[in-house]
Design a protein around this motif. Structure first.
Motif, PDB file in Angstrom:
ATOM      1  N   ARG A  20      11.517  28.841  41.602  1.00  0.00           N
ATOM      2  CA  ARG A  20      11.248  28.403  42.968  1.00  0.00           C
ATOM      3  C   ARG A  20      11.861  27.018  43.176  1.00  0.00           C
ATOM      4  NH1 ARG A  20       6.553  27.331  44.116  1.00  0.00           N
ATOM      5  NH2 ARG A  20       6.261  28.270  46.175  1.00  0.00           N
ATOM      6  N   VAL A  21      12.714  26.895  44.211  1.00  0.00           N
ATOM      7  CA  VAL A  21      13.536  25.701  44.388  1.00  0.00           C
ATOM      8  C   VAL A  21      13.333  25.102  45.779  1.00  0.00           C
ATOM      9  CG1 VAL A  21      15.913  24.819  44.442  1.00  0.00           C
ATOM     10  CG2 VAL A  21      15.266  26.582  42.777  1.00  0.00           C
ATOM     11  N   VAL A  22      13.336  23.772  45.854  1.00  0.00           N
ATOM     12  CA  VAL A  22      13.385  23.036  47.123  1.00  0.00           C
ATOM     13  C   VAL A  22      14.681  22.230  47.149  1.00  0.00           C
ATOM     14  CG1 VAL A  22      12.384  21.116  48.429  1.00  0.00           C
ATOM     15  CG2 VAL A  22      10.902  22.913  47.525  1.00  0.00           C
ATOM     16  N   VAL A  23      15.392  22.272  48.252  1.00  0.00           N
ATOM     17  CA  VAL A  23      16.667  21.564  48.416  1.00  0.00           C
ATOM     18  C   VAL A  23      16.458  20.392  49.373  1.00  0.00           C
ATOM     19  CG1 VAL A  23      19.068  21.733  49.185  1.00  0.00           C
ATOM     20  CG2 VAL A  23      17.975  23.685  48.034  1.00  0.00           C
ATOM     21  N   VAL A  24      16.802  19.181  48.929  1.00  0.00           N
ATOM     22  CA  VAL A  24      16.617  17.973  49.746  1.00  0.00           C
ATOM     23  C   VAL A  24      17.940  17.229  49.857  1.00  0.00           C
ATOM     24  CG1 VAL A  24      15.279  15.858  50.066  1.00  0.00           C
ATOM     25  CG2 VAL A  24      14.248  17.812  48.858  1.00  0.00           C
ATOM     26  N   ASP A  25      18.482  17.181  51.063  1.00  0.00           N
ATOM     27  CA  ASP A  25      19.763  16.507  51.315  1.00  0.00           C
ATOM     28  C   ASP A  25      19.840  16.163  52.790  1.00  0.00           C
ATOM     29  OD1 ASP A  25      22.780  16.203  51.831  1.00  0.00           O
ATOM     30  OD2 ASP A  25      22.719  16.476  49.660  1.00  0.00           O
ATOM     31  N   ASP A  26      20.330  14.963  53.107  1.00  0.00           N
ATOM     32  CA  ASP A  26      20.376  14.542  54.508  1.00  0.00           C
ATOM     33  C   ASP A  26      21.565  15.128  55.268  1.00  0.00           C
ATOM     34  OD1 ASP A  26      21.979  12.816  52.871  1.00  0.00           O
ATOM     35  OD2 ASP A  26      22.187  11.459  54.577  1.00  0.00           O
ATOM     36  N   GLN A  27      22.519  15.715  54.562  1.00  0.00           N
ATOM     37  CA  GLN A  27      23.663  16.360  55.232  1.00  0.00           C
ATOM     38  C   GLN A  27      23.280  17.811  55.514  1.00  0.00           C
ATOM     39  OE1 GLN A  27      26.990  15.782  52.587  1.00  0.00           O
ATOM     40  NE2 GLN A  27      27.218  13.626  53.130  1.00  0.00           N
ATOM     41  N   GLU A  28      22.977  18.095  56.773  1.00  0.00           N
ATOM     42  CA  GLU A  28      22.416  19.399  57.121  1.00  0.00           C
ATOM     43  C   GLU A  28      23.346  20.548  56.774  1.00  0.00           C
ATOM     44  OE1 GLU A  28      20.379  21.772  60.909  1.00  0.00           O
ATOM     45  OE2 GLU A  28      21.322  19.809  61.206  1.00  0.00           O
ATOM     46  N   LEU A  29      24.633  20.382  57.037  1.00  0.00           N
ATOM     47  CA  LEU A  29      25.571  21.469  56.770  1.00  0.00           C
ATOM     48  C   LEU A  29      25.611  21.786  55.276  1.00  0.00           C
ATOM     49  CD1 LEU A  29      27.562  23.361  58.180  1.00  0.00           C
ATOM     50  CD2 LEU A  29      29.367  21.670  57.745  1.00  0.00           C
ATOM     51  N   PHE A  30      25.650  20.746  54.446  1.00  0.00           N
ATOM     52  CA  PHE A  30      25.655  20.949  52.992  1.00  0.00           C
ATOM     53  C   PHE A  30      24.351  21.600  52.551  1.00  0.00           C
ATOM     54  CE2 PHE A  30      24.515  19.569  48.716  1.00  0.00           C
ATOM     55  CZ  PHE A  30      25.638  19.939  47.996  1.00  0.00           C
ATOM     56  N   ARG A  31      23.230  21.086  53.069  1.00  0.00           N
ATOM     57  CA  ARG A  31      21.917  21.596  52.669  1.00  0.00           C
ATOM     58  C   ARG A  31      21.752  23.069  53.017  1.00  0.00           C
ATOM     59  NH1 ARG A  31      19.038  18.588  55.768  1.00  0.00           N
ATOM     60  NH2 ARG A  31      18.220  20.122  57.241  1.00  0.00           N
ATOM     61  N   GLY A  33      24.113  25.250  53.667  1.00  0.00           N
ATOM     62  CA  GLY A  33      25.068  26.061  52.903  1.00  0.00           C
ATOM     63  C   GLY A  33      24.597  26.292  51.482  1.00  0.00           C
ATOM     64  N   LEU A  34      24.081  25.233  50.850  1.00  0.00           N
ATOM     65  CA  LEU A  34      23.584  25.357  49.480  1.00  0.00           C
ATOM     66  C   LEU A  34      22.380  26.291  49.427  1.00  0.00           C
ATOM     67  CD1 LEU A  34      23.705  24.475  46.523  1.00  0.00           C
ATOM     68  CD2 LEU A  34      22.291  22.494  47.138  1.00  0.00           C
ATOM     69  N   THR A  35      21.490  26.163  50.409  1.00  0.00           N
ATOM     70  CA  THR A  35      20.317  27.034  50.479  1.00  0.00           C
ATOM     71  C   THR A  35      20.727  28.500  50.592  1.00  0.00           C
ATOM     72  OG1 THR A  35      18.944  25.315  51.475  1.00  0.00           O
ATOM     73  CG2 THR A  35      18.260  27.602  51.836  1.00  0.00           C
ATOM     74  N   MET A  36      21.721  28.766  51.428  1.00  0.00           N
ATOM     75  CA  MET A  36      22.192  30.134  51.610  1.00  0.00           C
ATOM     76  C   MET A  36      22.815  30.681  50.322  1.00  0.00           C
ATOM     77  SD  MET A  36      25.025  31.586  54.311  1.00  0.00           S
ATOM     78  CE  MET A  36      26.348  30.682  53.479  1.00  0.00           C
ATOM     79  N   LEU A  37      23.649  29.865  49.668  1.00  0.00           N
ATOM     80  CA  LEU A  37      24.321  30.315  48.451  1.00  0.00           C
ATOM     81  C   LEU A  37      23.329  30.530  47.313  1.00  0.00           C
ATOM     82  CD1 LEU A  37      27.488  28.038  48.595  1.00  0.00           C
ATOM     83  CD2 LEU A  37      27.430  30.523  48.876  1.00  0.00           C
ATOM     84  N   LEU A  38      22.366  29.635  47.177  1.00  0.00           N
ATOM     85  CA  LEU A  38      21.369  29.794  46.118  1.00  0.00           C
ATOM     86  C   LEU A  38      20.489  31.012  46.370  1.00  0.00           C
ATOM     87  CD1 LEU A  38      20.208  26.115  45.466  1.00  0.00           C
ATOM     88  CD2 LEU A  38      21.616  27.557  43.981  1.00  0.00           C
ATOM     89  N   GLY A  39      20.260  31.308  47.650  1.00  0.00           N
ATOM     90  CA  GLY A  39      19.443  32.463  47.993  1.00  0.00           C
ATOM     91  C   GLY A  39      20.056  33.776  47.547  1.00  0.00           C
ATOM     92  N   SER A  40      21.374  33.787  47.322  1.00  0.00           N
ATOM     93  CA  SER A  40      22.050  35.005  46.872  1.00  0.00           C
ATOM     94  C   SER A  40      22.131  35.104  45.352  1.00  0.00           C
ATOM     95  CB  SER A  40      23.468  35.067  47.459  1.00  0.00           C
ATOM     96  OG  SER A  40      24.282  34.029  46.939  1.00  0.00           O
ATOM     97  N   GLU A  41      21.645  34.076  44.654  1.00  0.00           N
ATOM     98  CA  GLU A  41      21.679  34.060  43.192  1.00  0.00           C
ATOM     99  C   GLU A  41      20.469  34.794  42.620  1.00  0.00           C
ATOM    100  OE1 GLU A  41      23.822  32.680  40.840  1.00  0.00           O
ATOM    101  OE2 GLU A  41      25.266  32.313  42.434  1.00  0.00           O
ATOM    102  N   VAL A  46      14.678  29.967  47.065  1.00  0.00           N
ATOM    103  CA  VAL A  46      14.553  28.685  47.761  1.00  0.00           C
ATOM    104  C   VAL A  46      13.316  28.739  48.654  1.00  0.00           C
ATOM    105  CG1 VAL A  46      15.630  27.036  49.332  1.00  0.00           C
ATOM    106  CG2 VAL A  46      17.052  28.311  47.705  1.00  0.00           C
ATOM    107  N   VAL A  47      12.332  27.885  48.362  1.00  0.00           N
ATOM    108  CA  VAL A  47      11.043  27.943  49.058  1.00  0.00           C
ATOM    109  C   VAL A  47      10.864  26.818  50.070  1.00  0.00           C
ATOM    110  CG1 VAL A  47       9.931  29.145  47.150  1.00  0.00           C
ATOM    111  CG2 VAL A  47       9.881  26.639  47.216  1.00  0.00           C
ATOM    112  N   GLY A  48      11.859  25.929  50.177  1.00  0.00           N
ATOM    113  CA  GLY A  48      11.744  24.841  51.143  1.00  0.00           C
ATOM    114  C   GLY A  48      12.983  23.978  51.140  1.00  0.00           C
ATOM    115  N   GLU A  49      13.143  23.186  52.215  1.00  0.00           N
ATOM    116  CA  GLU A  49      14.243  22.243  52.300  1.00  0.00           C
ATOM    117  C   GLU A  49      13.807  21.054  53.135  1.00  0.00           C
ATOM    118  OE1 GLU A  49      17.368  23.270  55.510  1.00  0.00           O
ATOM    119  OE2 GLU A  49      16.956  25.188  54.547  1.00  0.00           O
ATOM    120  N   ALA A  50      14.523  19.925  52.976  1.00  0.00           N
ATOM    121  CA  ALA A  50      14.176  18.710  53.700  1.00  0.00           C
ATOM    122  C   ALA A  50      15.416  17.848  53.861  1.00  0.00           C
ATOM    123  CB  ALA A  50      13.081  17.942  52.973  1.00  0.00           C
TER     124      ALA A  50
END
Length: 233
Positions: A20-31, A33-41, A46-50
């Motif tokens: 279970r992963v949370v992604v925290v990054d202030d660059q929305e496009l990067f965040r 995109g990373l959330t989407m790519l990790l979701g396919s792994e 991915v259980v949250g982002e900020a």
């Protein structure tokens, strides 16, 4: 420094459950995109982002993930500050700094703050996903380009701490494990070297962290080098 049990295998996750992963990054496009790519792994959820450190710490407390990916430099609260806050409130959660910063000072502060991994944003999605799995399993991970800088930091520690207090409580076997961890060996490799099970190695690492009141394997190695418990070639 948090005084809670740092754990060794994620926030209560069993071997057959996804990380279970949370992604925290202030660059929305990067965040996003990373959330989407990790979701396919496979094996990653991915259980949250900020978008900033303060929000990231709050999301981590609310979701208690196995791993949090943190950028180092963010508004409101830096990744380093968020790392400290997360380790204080959910100490079993592992932290990976995922950043553009190749500054050794940021790496050093991340390790001191309890991060178990430090990856640069030019890493491939496969490298990030594998890093998540490795760290969730209780091991440490640093981008190869940053590893040499950490070793250099170890070698420049010229005023060692005396090996007193908690350090003296380490058993001979725990010192053996610590020396092998300091050489970069995985739990499996340590087990092979010492002819013991991988679970036994995990237990030794957990005991070492508890006795030294530290958050991560890397921080334990740094302590050991300063205290001259181990020497790096």
């Amino acid at each position: 420094m948090a005084s809670g049990n740092p754990g060794i295998g994620g926030a209560g996750r069993s071997a057959n459950e996804p990380v279970r992963v949370v992604v925290v990054d202030d660059q929305e496009l990067f965040r996003r995109g990373l959330t989407m790519l990790l979701g396919s792994e496979d094996g990653i959820d991915v259980v949250g982002e900020a978008g900033d450190g303060a929000e990231g710490a709050a999301v981590a407390v609310a979701t208690v993930p196995d791993v949090v990916l943190l950028d180092v430099r963010m508004p409101k609260q830096s990744g380093i500050e968020a790392c400290v806050a997360i380790k204080e409130q959910v100490p079993m959660t592992k932290i990976i700094m995922l950043t553009m910063s190749d500054d050794e000072a940021d790496l050093y502060e991340a390790v001191k703050s309890g991060a178990s991994g430090y990856l640069l944003k030019d890493s491939s999605i496969e490298e990030v996903a594998q890093g998540i799995r490795v760290v969730a399993d209780g091991q440490s991970l640093i981008s190869p380009s940053m590893a040499a800088k950490l070793i250099d930091e170890f070698k420049t520690m010229s005023r060692p701490e005396r090996a007193t207090g908690p350090a003296l409580k380490l058993t001979d076997r725990e010192l053996e494990v610590l020396r092998l961890v300091a050489k970069g060996l995985s739990n499996r490799d340590v087990a092979g070297q010492l002819a013991i099970s991988e679970n036994t190695v995990k237990n030794h690492v957990r005991n070492i962290l508890e006795k030294l009141q530290l958050h991560s394997r890397m921080e334990a190695v740094m302590y050991a080098v300063r205290a001259k418990l181990v020497e790096l070639d």
